[in-house]
Scaffold this active site. Structure first.
Site, PDB file in Angstrom:
ATOM      1  N   TYR A  55       0.844  -1.184   0.000  1.00  0.00           N
ATOM      2  CA  TYR A  55       0.000   0.000   0.000  1.00  0.00           C
ATOM      3  C   TYR A  55       0.886   1.243   0.000  1.00  0.00           C
ATOM      4  CZ  TYR A  55      -4.227  -2.598   1.473  1.00  0.00           C
ATOM      5  OH  TYR A  55      -5.310  -3.425   1.554  1.00  0.00           O
ATOM      6  N   GLU A 101      -5.413  -1.690   8.663  1.00  0.00           N
ATOM      7  CA  GLU A 101      -5.295  -1.476  10.102  1.00  0.00           C
ATOM      8  C   GLU A 101      -4.368  -0.301  10.391  1.00  0.00           C
ATOM      9  OE1 GLU A 101      -7.233  -4.461   8.984  1.00  0.00           O
ATOM     10  OE2 GLU A 101      -5.101  -4.887   8.786  1.00  0.00           O
ATOM     11  N   ASN A 158      -9.628   0.180  -2.653  1.00  0.00           N
ATOM     12  CA  ASN A 158      -9.445  -0.987  -1.804  1.00  0.00           C
ATOM     13  C   ASN A 158     -10.744  -1.392  -1.120  1.00  0.00           C
ATOM     14  OD1 ASN A 158      -7.547  -2.904  -0.571  1.00  0.00           O
ATOM     15  ND2 ASN A 158      -8.143  -1.871   1.323  1.00  0.00           N
ATOM     16  N   GLU A 159     -11.273  -2.545  -1.482  1.00  0.00           N
ATOM     17  CA  GLU A 159     -12.493  -3.091  -0.887  1.00  0.00           C
ATOM     18  C   GLU A 159     -13.612  -2.044  -0.825  1.00  0.00           C
ATOM     19  OE1 GLU A 159     -10.895  -6.745   1.875  1.00  0.00           O
ATOM     20  OE2 GLU A 159     -10.896  -4.761   2.799  1.00  0.00           O
ATOM     21  N   GLU A 233      -5.734 -10.465  -1.717  1.00  0.00           N
ATOM     22  CA  GLU A 233      -5.308 -10.627  -0.326  1.00  0.00           C
ATOM     23  C   GLU A 233      -5.769 -12.001   0.137  1.00  0.00           C
ATOM     24  OE1 GLU A 233      -6.563  -7.749   2.537  1.00  0.00           O
ATOM     25  OE2 GLU A 233      -5.805  -6.035   1.393  1.00  0.00           O
TER      26      GLU A 233
END
Length: 580
Positions: A55, A101, A158-159, A233
């Protein structure tokens, strides 16, 4: 026209006219000391990976608006070049949002202070993203495979299918990447549900990938006709929150999913191949009815441990990936070296209250009501709120909007500890008097996933019974080493001098400590907390020096008695956990 290295074709990835398997693993440059980047990348290559994915956390590079940093620890292009030298391609996953996270999901707090419409076509949000991309993308375009570099794919978002439904926003990002010179394969990443795929993908312009722990069959069934099967992932382990058990996943369980995916002709990126460390105050938090701050370690039970140690998972993956290479895999780098164990006693330096008072200045911002961190321009850490109030005798003090933990002092005497998901009020006892109220508020990590992304920190009001307290000053405490006058207390600042003969890695345990931060030679290693599960903090070799080394803590609860140097990590009591 420039040709990308990877293209989708008839259900597979194609490279140089032949079917190709992407065998990737996540290694985050921002979670590894730069002096150890090469070591971790060479371990990844020795594991059999042909690609590293990372990332790019926006807030790591633009902490304050308009102040961009791409040097030292933030030398993204240097990391990409090292990956190429190690024989690895790069799957780049740039901002605006990364989750990971990581604090605030990578979005700068100065932006979440300005707009609530995150990850959308909101003009305020897009304007900031465009300015960031204007700075970021030109740095990475020359490093694409089309121009001889290692970057073979770039992720759009991302997601997103787990978060929102603004297709125009996704299209804006994809178009912006192309217009700024990205020619390699564009990808998206989403969970294994049809609604996630439909809301998070851009099938006309980007190749979908999936994120899962056990969902190879679901991903295979969901992938669009003709699209390659790619797991962006594969969760071979998991992260931890303070107050939980340490999450692990067995090598057998992880390899079951890897083998299933490869057997279906799929490509894989293992999350994480090497987890690294949430140094400083960069650890994020989740929300599940209560705040769930993430611990300092991001080891994630990965094949390559936080300190570079290889595990059973490493060996299993090396064996599985070897058959996809025509040549012998690189040799495994030598095992990391650790310092000899020793224990050093802490010397208390100053109480928490006296330390905070040392930073008070006439120029501290003042206002009628207490201001949030965002209103004060404080990205993270601690703000001390001070006001003079008339106490009518025993009275209940209530703090509104507390995010996240507060220590209350009355005339310099510690009166209460408050928590956002616990007690947010306390009875102040004593006779009627005019008193100074000081509230030291610590942010415990910004939420990085879900609809609460961008939540503010600090407090919004203080009441004595029903009456508001007005007239607040605000002291913004630094993340650099806290200096303080010599006035020891049971909380606050303490120092230990550790003498080192041979510089090497170490693990630090802070015996009998409460909850606080620890610096090594002025570098903030991260947080510790007696609730666990993490007991030891990783202290990499490049932060040590021969001779005396200073370990300094600020503890908001009770000072540790001593620091122990250990050769092995202790992440606390473990439990098997598989992300689905």
């Amino acid at each position: 026209m420039t040709t990308p290295a990877l293209t989708p074709g008839d259900g597979v990835l194609v490279r140089d006219g032949a079917e190709y398997r992407l065998l990737s693993g996540s290694v985050h440059y921002f979670r590894v000391h730069p002096a150890q980047w090469e070591d971790r990348l060479r371990r990844l290559a020795a594991m059999g990976a042909n690609t590293v994915d990372t990332y790019v956390p926006w807030n790591f590079h633009e902490r304050r608006e308009g102040e961009f940093a791409f040097d030292g620890w933030r030398d993204l292009t240097g990391f990409i070049r090292l990956a190429g030298e190690a024989g690895l391609d790069v799957l780049l996953r740039p901002s605006p949002y990364i989750c990971a996270e990581w604090n605030n999901g990578g979005i700068p707090s100065w932006l979440t202070a300005r707009t609530r419409s995150l990850r959308s076509s909101d003009p305020v949000f897009l304007s900031a993203v465009d300015a960031w991309y204007d700075e970021l993308i030109p740095r990475i375009t020359p490093l694409q495979a089309a121009y001889g570099g290692p970057i073979v794919a770039v992720q759009v978002e991302n997601e997103y299918g787990s978060f929102g439904s603004d297709r125009g926003y996704l299209e804006h990002l994809a178009t912006g990447l192309r217009e700024r010179g990205v020619v390699e394969l564009l990808t998206t990443a989403d969970g294994t549900r049809a609604d996630m795929l439909s809301h998070g993908s851009l099938l006309e312009s980007a190749t979908p990938t999936f994120t899962f722990g056990t969902g190879a069959a679901l991903a295979d069934a969901l992938r669009p006709a003709g699209a390659p099967l790619i797991c962006g992932e594969l969760w071979g382990g998991w992260f931890d929150h303070w107050g939980e058990k340490h999450h692990v996943r067995s090598a057998e369980s992880m390899m079951g999913t890897v083998t299933d995916l490869l057997g279906r002709g799929g490509s894989v990126s293992l999350y994480m191949a090497h987890g690294g460390t949430n140094f400083g105050l960069w650890a994020g938090a989740n929300w599940d009815g209560v705040l769930q701050p993430t611990i300092t370690s991001y080891d994630s039970d990965a094949p390559i441990g936080e300190d570079g140690t290889i595990t059973e998972k490493f060996s299993a993956l090396r064996a599985a990936f070897a058959r996809f290479h025509s040549a012998e895999l690189p040799a495994i780098p030598p095992a990391p070296v650790f310092q000899q164990p020793q224990t050093v006693t802490f010397t208390p330096v100053a109480s928490l209250y006296d330390t905070v008072r040392a930073y008070v200045a006439d120029t501290d911002p003042r206002s009628a009501m207490p201001q949030t961190f965002e209103e004060l321009g404080q990205p993270d850490g601690v703000v001390a709120y001070r006001a003079i109030a008339d106490l009518p005798g025993d009275v209940e003090l209530s703090v509104d909007g507390l995010h996240d933990r507060a220590v209350v002092f009355v005339d310099g005497v510690r009166a209460a500890t408050l928590e956002r998901d616990g007690a947010t009020s306390a009875v102040l006892t004593g006779s009627a008097r005019r008193a100074e109220i000081t509230i030291v508020v610590e942010a415990l990590g910004r939420i990085n996933y879900g609809y609460r992304l961008g939540e503010h920190k600090g407090i919004t009001g203080v009441r004595l019974e029903r009456r508001l307290v007005h007239g607040w000053s605000h002291t913004l405490l630094p993340e650099t080493v806290w200096e303080a006058p010599v006035a020891p207390g049971s909380d606050g600042v303490a120092v230990a001098e550790v003498h080192v003969t041979d510089v090497a890695d170490a693990w630090l345990a802070l015996a009998e400590g409460g909850a606080g931060w620890v610096w090594l030679n002025g570098f903030l290693l991260g947080r510790y907390d007696r609730v666990g599960p993490q007991i030891t903090l990783y202290a990499p070799a490049p932060l040590w020096r021969e001779g005396p080394n200073e370990v300094r803590v600020v503890d908001f609860v009770s000072l540790p008695a001593r620091v122990e140097l250990r050769e092995r990590p202790d992440f606390g009591e473990a439990e098997e956990f598989i992300g689905y």
